[in-house]
Every structure is written in structure tokens, then in C-alpha cells.
Design an enzyme around this catalytic site. Structure first.
Site, PDB file in Angstrom:
ATOM      1  CG  ASP A  99      38.866  44.677  46.086  1.00 18.27           C
ATOM      2  OD1 ASP A  99      39.710  45.569  45.873  1.00 18.27           O
ATOM      3  OD2 ASP A  99      38.643  43.732  45.302  1.00 18.27           O
ATOM      4  CE  LYS A 104      44.098  40.515  40.975  1.00 18.65           C
ATOM      5  NZ  LYS A 104      45.323  40.930  40.256  1.00 18.65           N
ATOM      6  CE1 TYR A 143      45.858  47.708  42.185  1.00 21.55           C
ATOM      7  CE2 TYR A 143      46.518  49.908  42.880  1.00 21.55           C
ATOM      8  CZ  TYR A 143      46.220  49.001  41.867  1.00 21.55           C
ATOM      9  OH  TYR A 143      46.283  49.411  40.558  1.00 21.55           O
TER      10      TYR A 143
HETATM   11  P1  KE4 Z   1      42.796  45.428  37.932  1.00 21.84           P
HETATM   12  O1  KE4 Z   1      42.182  46.760  37.526  1.00 21.84           O
HETATM   13  O2  KE4 Z   1      44.313  45.481  37.951  1.00 21.84           O
HETATM   14  O3  KE4 Z   1      42.247  44.256  37.101  1.00 21.84           O
HETATM   15  O4  KE4 Z   1      42.348  45.095  39.416  1.00 21.84           O
HETATM   16  C1  KE4 Z   1      42.585  46.028  40.427  1.00 21.84           C
HETATM   17  C2  KE4 Z   1      42.567  45.323  41.782  1.00 21.84           C
HETATM   18  C3  KE4 Z   1      41.496  45.520  42.611  1.00 21.84           C
HETATM   19  N1  KE4 Z   1      41.427  44.910  43.827  1.00 21.84           N
HETATM   20  C4  KE4 Z   1      42.417  44.086  44.242  1.00 21.84           C
HETATM   21  C5  KE4 Z   1      42.299  43.426  45.581  1.00 21.84           C
HETATM   22  C6  KE4 Z   1      43.540  43.845  43.420  1.00 21.84           C
HETATM   23  O5  KE4 Z   1      44.532  43.018  43.855  1.00 21.84           O
HETATM   24  C7  KE4 Z   1      43.634  44.473  42.165  1.00 21.84           C
HETATM   25  C8  KE4 Z   1      44.823  44.305  41.244  1.00 21.84           C
HETATM   26  N2  KE4 Z   1      45.902  43.540  41.745  1.00 21.84           N
HETATM   27  C9  KE4 Z   1      47.232  43.891  41.268  1.00 21.84           C
HETATM   28  C10 KE4 Z   1      48.231  42.918  41.893  1.00 21.84           C
HETATM   29  N3  KE4 Z   1      48.515  43.268  43.224  1.00 21.84           N
HETATM   30  C11 KE4 Z   1      47.311  43.895  39.769  1.00 21.84           C
HETATM   31  C12 KE4 Z   1      48.716  43.875  39.209  1.00 21.84           C
HETATM   32  C13 KE4 Z   1      48.995  45.132  38.427  1.00 21.84           C
HETATM   33  O6  KE4 Z   1      48.663  46.231  38.918  1.00 21.84           O
HETATM   34  O7  KE4 Z   1      49.609  44.977  37.318  1.00 21.84           O
END
Ligand code: KE4
Length: 429
Positions: free
Chosen positions: A239, A267, A144
Site C-alpha cells: 500500500d 494522493k 491504515y
Molecule cells: P483515502 O481513501 O483517504 O484517499 O486513502 C486511504 C489511505 C490508504 N492507504 C494509506 C497508506 C493511506 O495513508 C490512506 C489515507 N491517508 C490518510 C492520512 N493518514 C488520509 C487522511 C484522512 O483520513 O483524512
């Protein structure tokens, strides 16, 4: 546990917010029940609207490696808030965080701040396409990278949890330029590259996947990707939004000793405030506006509050022995879990890299998307609620990671394992 206030808040939220949440994975859809509304956090603890206390293993999905409300982070935010929350003009804080990140990650020559992980990855693939003049990207089933259109094809995390890995609203044209390979299967990537040689701009991967649950890339697989990119002029994007500063001091790229062309972050580098970043090789990063023609922008990019929180966080991470201590705690939890599983003869497997891990209710080793999705999600849901009832807050999905922070003391780990023992006992047939 009484959750009546959370239930009332959820009903009220649902009248104003789609699904009552601002991010789908929070909705408890795959584990059932009502999302818990939180009111306070400190150290490794969360408190909900009904006054229940939980040991937190979600950590806001990764940022809180120090635990909630670390004094240095709170003080930095308070001080900056009194001074200014945003300028819309450059500030020294942005240079400080950029230099700090570069000191941890030698692969980064230049880095651009944004406000979320999605913005970071979305910008990184646009940059790779602009730099190479090619259209296609290769991602991996179960990974993701945020919710930009190009990524919502066989995506992980909430998209997988909610059964919409291919989201409506993503056009055929966009989907055509996203190729999906199998994680830890180099041959699947080689055949995609061979079939699309001159048109693959980038390969984007979570070097330690966290969004199908934790599945580490093998050294052979990741080194193979690096070689494949070198031989075909493809941009390799790591990523590390989740794994960055989480799995090791130098992130996953240090564990594998592989230099990506671009790294995306988020994060932890924001210490709990909205932040993302993408950075890498100078020859690529200088293609980004205003230096180069690839446009990218953001009203609150590099905002002083997030910068202050990120600087404070990474300053603590630089302290001698921080990651050694964290490894001891995470290992204790893993070992204790293994013993509890053995005691009840429960088929489950743990994947852990540093202080991010997943307990898969699967009867085989989990090394890729297929084995991850063989997990018994109904059993995970029962485990989740049994632990929640005993004051342990886990990710409300089998396809997520749990995180150990510096605030998870030996006593907290012992309490967690005791609650886990009781919870696993309830799963017995
Ligand atoms: P954000 O746009 O949610 O800040 O980041 C996207 C993203 C990009 N790359 C990786 C490897 C990530 O894990 C994420 C976001 N992680 C999820 C948790 N698995 C965010 C939680 C959510 O969607 O509320």
C-alpha cells in the site's frame, strides 16, 4: 492568532456536517481546539479564514509534493476543465497516466484507476481473494489502508487517533477474515500464516508506514514477507498510497528493491484531485472485470481532471534532480530539529524516509506500533498548538506524517526551525 472566523465556521459546519468535518482526522480531536478553516493555498503556504498564513507540512495529507498550485498542474486542470471534466467513456489521458506510472514502477504491468486510496486498497484485496480463492488477509497493527470494513481492525491514522481502531459497524464475519500481525515482526506473520496456511489470500502493508506516524519497514522484515508470500501462494500488496512517489522516485519498492504483486496508489498521482489506483502483475490484474470475474467499477474512475493533474505532477517528478533537491531540504529540517531537541533536552525521536517524517514525543526509538503508541500525545498536542500559533501547520495528530515539498525553500525551513525552537522552549518544565 485570531481564529474567530474559523470558530464561527466550525459552529456552522457542525450544524450540517457530522463533527463539522468531512474526514475525522481534521477535527483536532486529539490535539484540542477548533479546526482551522482554510481559504487559499500557494506553494508551501496556507491562509485561513481569519487571514493568518501558515507554512504547510500537511500538504493535504501527502498529494502536494510540488507545493500547492504548481503552475504546470493548475494550467493542466484549467485547460482540461474548459475541454471536459468527465466523459464516462475512455480517454487518452487515462492511458497517459497509466503509462507514466508504469515508467516509474516496473512492478506494474496493468493498472486500474479509482477515485480514492480506500477504493484502491478495497479493490486490491477483493482481487487477491478472487485470484487465490482464499478469504483471509493479514494486515499490521497501526497501518491504515482507508476505511473499508476489512481494514478497520486495529487500524492507524484517524482510527488510532480517535481511539476507534476497531470500528463499530464492522461485522464479526468481516473481522474474522482480517488477521493482524505486528509491524517489523516477521515471526508474528509466520505464525499467522502457519495457523491459516491455505486460507490467506493477501498480506497488505505500508512498506514505509505513515499512519502510526512514520515507521519504516526493515529490509529483513519486508524481504521476509516477500519470501513468505512466494512460499505460500499469498499475494503481497504494497500500500503505497502515501509512500508512492513520495519516499523516492521509484517509491518504497525501489528503496527496498522488492517487487510486490500489487501496488496501491493515491494522493500524489492525482496532484491534489480525487484519485486512487491499483496495479501489478498481469496474471493477477487480468482477473479484474471486464477481463476477468472479479468485479470493480467507478463512475469517475480515470476522470480527465484528475488524470490531467496527475500527468502534470508526475511529469515534474521526472525532472532530473527533483528528489535529490527534496532530500536536501528534508534533511536540513531533520538536522535542525535534532539540534533544537538537544538544546532543550527534550525526549523525542524522529523517523524520516525521504520527505515524509514524524517527530515522536517518545523516549525510545520508534520501530513498531507499540513504541509509536508510547509517545506522549499530550506533549505533542502542546507542541502542535505552539507551532500553529507561530504559523506552522502540522498534522493534528501524533500518529501522522509531516511532508516537505519542493516549495519548502531554505528560508522556509529556517523560519520553521526558529518557530520550532520557541515552541520547544514552551514545553520545558
Ligand atoms: P483515502 O481513501 O483517504 O484517499 O486513502 C486511504 C489511505 C490508504 N492507504 C494509506 C497508506 C493511506 O495513508 C490512506 C489515507 N491517508 C490518510 C492520512 N493518514 C488520509 C487522511 C484522512 O483520513 O483524512
Amino acid at each position: 492568532m485570531n481564529h474567530s472566523k474559523s470558530q464561527a465556521l466550525f459552529e456552522r459546519a457542525s450544524r450540517a456536517i457530522p463533527g463539522g468535518v468531512n474526514s475525522p482526522v481534521r477535527a483536532f480531536r486529539s490535539v484540542g481546539g477548533t479546526p482551522i478553516f482554510m481559504t487559499r493555498a500557494e506553494g508551501c503556504y496556507l491562509w485561513d479564514a481569519d487571514g493568518n498564513r501558515y507554512i504547510d507540512y500537511v500538504g493535504s495529507w501527502g498529494p502536494f509534493i510540488l507545493g500547492h498550485g504548481h503552475p504546470a498542474v493548475v494550467e493542466a486542470i484549467e485547460r482540461q476543465a474548459r475541454n471536459a471534466t468527465s466523459f464516462g467513456a475512455p480517454s487518452e489521458l487515462e492511458i497517459e497516466l497509466a503509462e507514466l506510472i508504469k515508467s516509474f514502477l516496473p512492478s506494474i504491468d496493468l493498472i486500474r484507476m479509482v477515485s480514492s486510496g480506500t477504493e484502491a486498497t478495497m479493490s486490491a484485496i477483493r482481487l487477491a481473494r478472487g485470484y487465490t480463492g482464499r478469504a483471509k488477509i493479514i494486515k499490521f497493527e497501526g497501518c491504515y489502508h482507508g476505511h473499508a470494513d476489512s481494514f478497520l481492525i486495529k487500524a492507524g491514522s484517524g482510527a488510532l487517533t480517535l481511539g476507534v481502531p476497531n470500528s463499530p459497524g464492522v461485522t464479526e464475519g468481516t473481522a474474522r477474515d482480517t488477521l493482524n500481525a505486528r509491524y517489523n515482526d516477521l515471526a508474528s506473520v509466520q505464525s499467522l500464516v502457519a495457523a491459516n496456511t491455505a486460507d490467506v489470500a493477501a498480506i497488505i502493508i505500508e512498506p514505509v508506514a505513515g499512519n502510526m506516524g512514520v515507521v519504516p519497514g526493515t529490509q529483513e522484515f519486508l524481504s521476509g514477507l516477500r519470501q513468505l508470500c512466494d512460499s505460500n501462494g499469498i499475494v503481497l500488496i504494497f500500500d503505497e498510497v502515501m509512500s508512492g512517489f513520495r519516499v523516492a522516485r521509484g517509491s518504497a519498492q525501489a528503496i527496498y528493491n522488492i517487487t510486490p504483486d500489487i501496488t496501491t496508489l493515491g494522493k500524489i498521482i492525482g496532484g491534489g484531485l480525487p484519485v486512487g489506483a491499483f496495479g501489478g502483475k498481469k496474471e493477477i490484474m487480468t482477473q479484474i472485470s471486464p477481463l476477468g470475474p472479479v468485479y470493480q467499477a467507478g463512475t469517475l474512475s480515470g476522470n480527465p481532471l484528475a488524470m490531467a493533474a496527475g500527468i502534470a505532477t508526475l511529469t515534474v517528478l521526472k525532472e532530473q534532480g527533483f528528489y535529490d533537491r527534496l532530500e536536501i531540504s528534508a534533511k536540513k529540517l531533520e538536522e535542525g530539529t535534532r539540534k533544537n531537541l538537544e538544546q532543550f533536552h527534550i525526549h523525542a525521536t524522529q523517523n524520516r524516509v525521504g520527505s515524509m517524517a514524524t517527530l515522536f514525543f517518545a523516549d525510545r526509538p520508534v520501530t513498531d506500533f507499540e513504541s509509536a503508541t508510547s509517545s506522549n500525545t499530550a506533549l505533542y498536542a502542546r507542541y502542535f498548538h505552539a507551532m500553529l500559533d507561530r504559523g506552522i501547520y502540522l498534522a493534528p495528530s501524533q500518529y501522522e506524517a509531516y511532508f516537505v515539498s519542493a516549495a519548502h525553500t531554505d528560508e522556509v525551513i529556517a523560519k520553521t526551525l526558529a518557530a520550532q525552537k520557541e515552541s520547544l522552549h514552551t514545553l520545558m518544565p
